[in-house]
Design an enzyme around this catalytic site. Structure first.
Site, PDB file in Angstrom:
ATOM      1  N   VAL A 261       0.847  -1.200   0.000  1.00 22.66           N
ATOM      2  CA  VAL A 261       0.000   0.000   0.000  1.00 22.66           C
ATOM      3  C   VAL A 261       0.881   1.248   0.000  1.00 22.66           C
ATOM      4  O   VAL A 261       1.752   1.418   0.863  1.00 22.66           O
ATOM      5  CB  VAL A 261      -0.949   0.000   1.213  1.00 22.66           C
ATOM      6  N   LYS A 262       0.636   2.095  -0.997  1.00 23.37           N
ATOM      7  CA  LYS A 262       1.452   3.300  -1.142  1.00 23.37           C
ATOM      8  C   LYS A 262       0.736   4.476  -0.476  1.00 23.37           C
ATOM      9  O   LYS A 262      -0.423   4.776  -0.800  1.00 23.37           O
ATOM     10  CB  LYS A 262       1.642   3.572  -2.638  1.00 23.37           C
ATOM     11  N   LEU A 263       1.441   5.093   0.456  1.00 19.98           N
ATOM     12  CA  LEU A 263       0.876   6.187   1.250  1.00 19.98           C
ATOM     13  C   LEU A 263       1.742   7.429   1.085  1.00 19.98           C
ATOM     14  O   LEU A 263       2.966   7.314   0.940  1.00 19.98           O
ATOM     15  CB  LEU A 263       0.903   5.801   2.739  1.00 19.98           C
TER      16      LEU A 263
END
Ligand code: E4P
Length: 215
Positions: free
Chosen positions: A82-84
């Site tokens: 998951v890219k945050l």
């Protein structure tokens, strides 16, 4: 050094994967938008081709929204990361996801303290954007060197993923600086096996052989 491709284009991903050197994929909302397809469907398609980490970015910019979207993205496939964004809310989401064993990639990192903070809460990857720093007349590679040094000083396990790569020289410098991963556009991946002296040398070998032995 791991090599990821920075695209959401399936043909490019398949072609790079066929080279046998691809360790993962990074996408972002702009890259998926360019493909004019469904966001989640494209991520699932990519995960079928590449078994290594595939970064899937959230659109939300608040903690609750990031958590909701991040959990949805993580369900797409086991190799989703998951890219945050590297913001305060992104930091909190990173901590919560690390605690829930969801891997994260903290993106849009432009200064070493963002990298220090996200490593403290267990980010799997941090993405310093070197090309965009160069674009504003500063030195993107310095950021890679600073993060490498900080992580080595304290034994942080977060991997340094050099992002926003524009040309092969960036790749050489990232490898020398000890970046763990580089995510690279397809055109630069292709350039990594090219040199004009290889081409002229090869042409000459073939010509000399034909002159001497025919064929
Ligand atoms: C990384 O994950 C980003 O998708 C990417 O490297 C951004 O690169 P750009 O600055 O060329 O858009």
């Amino acid at each position: 050094m791991d090599l990821y491709i920075d695209t959401a284009n399936l043909d490019e991903i398949k072609e790079a994967n066929d080279l046998g050197v691809l360790d993962g994929v990074t996408t972002n909302p702009s890259l998926i938008a360019k493909e004019k397809t469904d966001y989640g469907k494209r991520l699932a398609e990519i995960c079928k081709v590449v078994k290594g980490p595939v970064s899937a970015e959230v659109i939300a910019i608040d903690f609750e929204g990031m958590m909701k979207e991040g959990k949805e993205r993580a369900k797409i496939a086991p190799n989703i990361v998951v890219k945050l964004p590297s913001t305060v809310d992104g930091l909190k989401a990173c901590k919560a996801m690390s605690d829930a064993d969801i891997k994260t990639n903290l993106t849009l990192c432009f200064q070493p303290l963002q990298a220090l903070m996200v490593a403290k809460v267990g980010a799997f990857l941090v993405s310093p954007f070197i090309g965009r720093i160069d674009d504003i007349g500063e030195d993107g590679m310095l950021l890679i060197q600073q993060i490498r040094q900080i992580y080595d000083n304290y034994g942080f396990k977060t991997k340094v993923l050099a992002a926003s790569i524009r040309h092969p020289k960036h790749m050489v410098e990232c490898a020398l600086a000890g970046a763990d991963v580089a995510t690279v556009p397809f055109n630069v991946i292709k350039q990594m096996m090219q040199h004009p002296l290889t081409d002229t040398g090869l042409k000459k070998f073939v010509e000399d052989y034909k002159k001497a032995f025919g064929g």
